[in-house]
Design a protein around this motif. Structure first.
Motif, PDB file in Angstrom:
ATOM      1  N   CYS A  16      -0.122   4.116   4.922  1.00  5.05           N
ATOM      2  CA  CYS A  16       0.630   4.339   6.234  1.00  5.05           C
ATOM      3  C   CYS A  16       1.653   3.334   6.450  1.00  5.05           C
ATOM      4  N   CYS A  44       0.785  -1.188   0.013  1.00  2.00           N
ATOM      5  CA  CYS A  44      -0.135   0.006  -0.036  1.00  2.00           C
ATOM      6  C   CYS A  44       0.954   1.116   0.170  1.00  2.00           C
ATOM      7  N   CYS A  55       0.839  -2.617   4.403  1.00  2.00           N
ATOM      8  CA  CYS A  55      -0.018  -3.842   4.060  1.00  2.00           C
ATOM      9  C   CYS A  55       0.463  -4.329   2.721  1.00  2.00           C
ATOM     10  N   CYS A  73      -7.587  -1.666   4.743  1.00  2.00           N
ATOM     11  CA  CYS A  73      -8.580  -0.309   5.274  1.00  2.00           C
ATOM     12  C   CYS A  73      -8.975   0.067   3.756  1.00  2.00           C
TER      13      CYS A  73
HETATM   14 FE1  SF4 Z   1      -2.879   1.063   3.570  1.00  2.00          FE
HETATM   15 FE2  SF4 Z   1      -4.692   1.040   5.398  1.00  2.00          FE
HETATM   16 FE3  SF4 Z   1      -2.834  -0.956   5.212  1.00  2.00          FE
HETATM   17 FE4  SF4 Z   1      -2.388   1.534   6.003  1.00  2.00          FE
HETATM   18  S1  SF4 Z   1      -3.773   0.278   7.050  1.00  2.00           S
HETATM   19  S2  SF4 Z   1      -0.980   0.359   4.835  1.00  2.00           S
HETATM   20  S3  SF4 Z   1      -3.555   2.744   4.730  1.00  2.00           S
HETATM   21  S4  SF4 Z   1      -4.347  -0.600   3.794  1.00  2.00           S
END
Ligand code: SF4
Length: 696
Positions: A13, A10, A17, A45
């Motif tokens: 953040c 991702c 992930c 998310c």
């Molecule tokens: Fe991406 Fe959400 Fe995982 Fe953070 S928590 S890395 S924003 S998918």
């Protein structure tokens, strides 16, 4: 657009992930689960699920823009790069190298962060470089280095959390910031462990806690000291551990003993029985952890506050032991790696210090330059932004949107406008890019390969999955072209693997040693934890990496952890007659940081369309405000207006605003840039405001 199915990570953040990007029948990119990655085990998310929307967004920049006649107008890459090189050269000639500033971001890959630091020092010769990660975790980093001799967000993998006995989560709303991580805490509870959440708001995370402590914003330093006082008073100190593995206990103990529970209750609003219950839950199990995030860190005393929580761990023997320890939940996508490789004002790659002669010699040799040519440490992020238009005349900005994310943002916006020259690299026309003289459209996560280091210190390979639209280039390409135009023809490759190979050498022997990590290895493993040294640069199987730190010794010269002799002090700004309410700021689940990307995603905007002021019904009644009424929040720095959101989940003396938006609801118009003396972290989490109803 060429599309291939690719396992990657991702863009947002620090959980980073794992996800698969696969072609969809309509030609767009589809995100799907990647169950093999242990951090999220398939869960994502909404931000991660919708991340591809920014790739094909109608507001995506696809051509360089150059300001002409007051307007940003499309230009060729040649024109744009030549203009930047010309302006930076002119600034250096007329005002000296330190008149050029560089501002980076915690979302940049390791390769970009490394190259940006090298570009600033080798090509521009400026000391004036820092990055927005300073706003994110620098207090925890400073406290970690003081206590343990090393800063790595989590000194253990997330998978250890379900196996410990108790976790105190301080100032972190994981349910909104990193939802997939909640699984680890749910499993902790299923296994019989307990979760204590410290937060002024009853957040979605706090709702899941066994015990929720809700201190006044800015008082968690006193709270941690009060807990340590009770640990001593109740005879729960691990004397043998302190003797064997720590130094400085007597001073820390004396400081804590001045914080009587009743005194702490008066400061924090947390009752003595709750304090006692927290101590019982934390001390009874064999193992326990304290995890902090932005709450305790974004304060003018953030380093001391984190130090007090570390003291609690050390006094109870809960650091450097299996399933026990202190950790910081870093926020930004590459918040960890971004702070290790040289875009920080005082730092060289490998988490080396710029004022260390041996570090300068080592890195200068890798870079092929004279160590004496490297500038010294520069200003911290807020101080650098505050100097724009003063002695910093030109700025190159990459991966950041300080007009929304910096404290005292209206002032910073004025400073940005007063620059002689501003160049911004971004994927969309952010609020800061809109003020630039030149904007360069750059590739995004799925369009480029690079490494990031997640909050566990796990180095990951984020693979390119698609080809960027025509007209867009990578940040590495930009730095290569600018270096060339500024007279440095070699040393700025555009291939990320080539950059990483150099980073490995530059980091070798440093605290954050990546020398045993290769792209080949990262392609085969689910990340490698640093430090990972190796003697054989081509080894496929070398050092296994270090998932768990400090089990034998801490990274201090004598191997012992150091207590911090800290005492409570007030926030820089306390409520008074004119500004009687405390403001605290944070995030919501559907937006990310300054919102530059997530505010461009329809699904996320539908879920979180704009700012709001969260306040308690008692405060709302005093103001005569109803749900949805526009409220003005006024601090010594400015005024923001947003609709009321009335809830009993917040303290009556506090209001909360999310900081993702620009315009009249910009929360950072209000926030206080008072800096922590060690970390130079601004006090985002507590400032004095008054709240007024607004005639609509
Ligand atoms: Fe991406 Fe959400 Fe995982 Fe953070 S928590 S890395 S924003 S998918």
């Amino acid at each position: 657009m060429q599309i291939s199915a690719t396992p990657t990570h991702c863009p947002y953040c620090a959980l980073q992930c794992g996800m698969n990007l696969t072609p969809a029948p309509d030609g767009t990119v589809e995100v799907s689960e990647r169950a093999d990655f242990p951090v999220n085990r398939g869960a994502l998310c909404g931000k991660g699920r919708t991340a591809p929307a920014v790739l094909s967004s109608r507001v995506r920049l696809t051509s360089p823009l150059v300001r002409s006649g007051g307007e940003l107008t499309p230009a060729t890459w040649e024109e744009a790069l030549n203009r930047i090189a010309e302006e930076l050269r002119r600034t250096r000639t007329e005002h000296g190298p330190d008149a050029v500033g560089v501002f980076g971001g915690g979302g940049l890959t390791n390769e970009k962060a490394y190259t940006l630091g090298k570009f600033a020092r080798v090509v521009l010769g400026t000391s004036q470089i820092d990055y927005n990660g300073r706003f994110c975790m620098s207090s925890a980093a400073a406290a970690g280095i003081k206590a343990f001799g090393l800063d790595r967000g989590l000194p253990f993998p997330l998978e250890d959390i379900p196996k410990t006995g108790c976790v105190i989560l301080v100032g972190s709303n994981l349910a909104e910031t990193m939802p997939p991580s909640l699984r680890f805490f749910n499993e902790l509870k299923e296994n019989g462990g307990t979760l204590i959440v410290v937060d002024p708001r009853r957040t979605k995370t706090a709702e899941q806690a066994d015990l929720h402590l809700a201190p006044r914003p800015g008082t968690d330093l006193a709270l941690a000291l009060g807990l340590l006082h009770l640990v001593v008073a109740e005879g729960r100190v691990d004397e043998a551990y302190i003797e064997e593995r720590t130094t400085g206990w007597e001073e820390a103990r004396a400081a804590a003993m001045a914080h009587w529970p009743e005194y702490v209750e008066r400061i924090t609003g947390v009752s003595v029985p709750q304090l006692r219950e927290a101590v019982r839950l934390f001390c009874e199990p064999e193992a326990a952890m304290v995890l902090t995030a932005r709450g305790p860190e974004q304060q003018s005393k953030g380093t001391d506050t984190v130090g007090a929580w570390i003291n609690l761990c050390l006094a109870t023997g809960r650091a450097g032991r299996p399933l026990s320890g202190y950790g910081c939940l870093t926020g930004q996508g590459n918040g960890q790696g971004g702070r290790e490789h040289g875009q920080k004002a005082d730092q060289l790659p490998g988490y080396r210090k710029l004022d260390d002669p041996a570090a300068r010699r080592h890195v200068a040799e890798v870079w092929g330059v004279d160590p004496d040519s490297l500038p010294g440490p520069g200003r911290s992020a807020y101080e650098l932004l505050d100097a724009l238009g003063g002695d910093i005349k030109s700025l190159l900005l990459m991966g950041s949107n300080p007009v929304v994310s910096a404290p005292r943002a209206a002032h910073i916006e004025e400073r940005v406008k007063s620059l002689d020259f501003l160049a911004v690299c971004d994927v969309v026309l952010s609020e800061t890019a809109a003020l630039a003289d030149v904007v360069l459209p750059v590739t995004q996560w799925a369009e480029e390969t690079g490494t990031t280091t997640n909050l566990e210190g796990r180095v990951l390979l984020r693979r390119r999955a698609i080809t960027a639209p025509e007209g867009i280039r990578s940040d590495l390409d930009v730095m290569h072209e600018l270096a060339d135009r500024l007279g440095v023809e070699k040393g700025f490759p555009t291939d990320p693997e080539e950059v990483f190979e150099e980073l490995r050498r530059a980091s070798a022997g440093g605290p954050a040693d990546y020398s045993g990590i290769t792209y080949r290895r990262l392609a085969q493993e689910n990340g490698v934890f640093w430090p990972c040294p190796t003697a054989d640069a081509d080894a496929d199987v070398g050092h296994p990496g270090t998932p768990r730190l400090f089990l034998d010794r801490f990274a201090t010269p004598d191997g012992r952890a150091r207590f911090a002799p800290v005492s409570h002090r007030a926030s820089a700004e306390e409520p008074d007659d004119e500004y009687p309410v405390l403001l605290t700021t944070g995030r919501v689940v559907a937006q990310y940081q300054s919102g530059a990307q997530t505010r461009r995603v329809d699904e996320l905007n539908a879920a979180a369309p704009g700012p709001f002021v969260e306040l308690h019904p008692r405060l709302a009644a005093r103001l005569g405000a109803a749900e949805g009424d526009p409220l003005a929040v006024v601090s010594r720095r400015g005024r923001a207006v947003a609709p009321a959101r009335i809830t009993t989940s917040i303290r009556p003396d506090t209001v909360f605003m999310p900081f993702h938006w620009a315009g009249e609801g910009r929360a950072n118009t209000l926030t206080n840039p008072a800096l922590d003396p060690t970390s130079r972290m601004p006090e985002f989490k507590a400032c004095a405001v008054r709240v007024e109803t607004v005639q609509s």
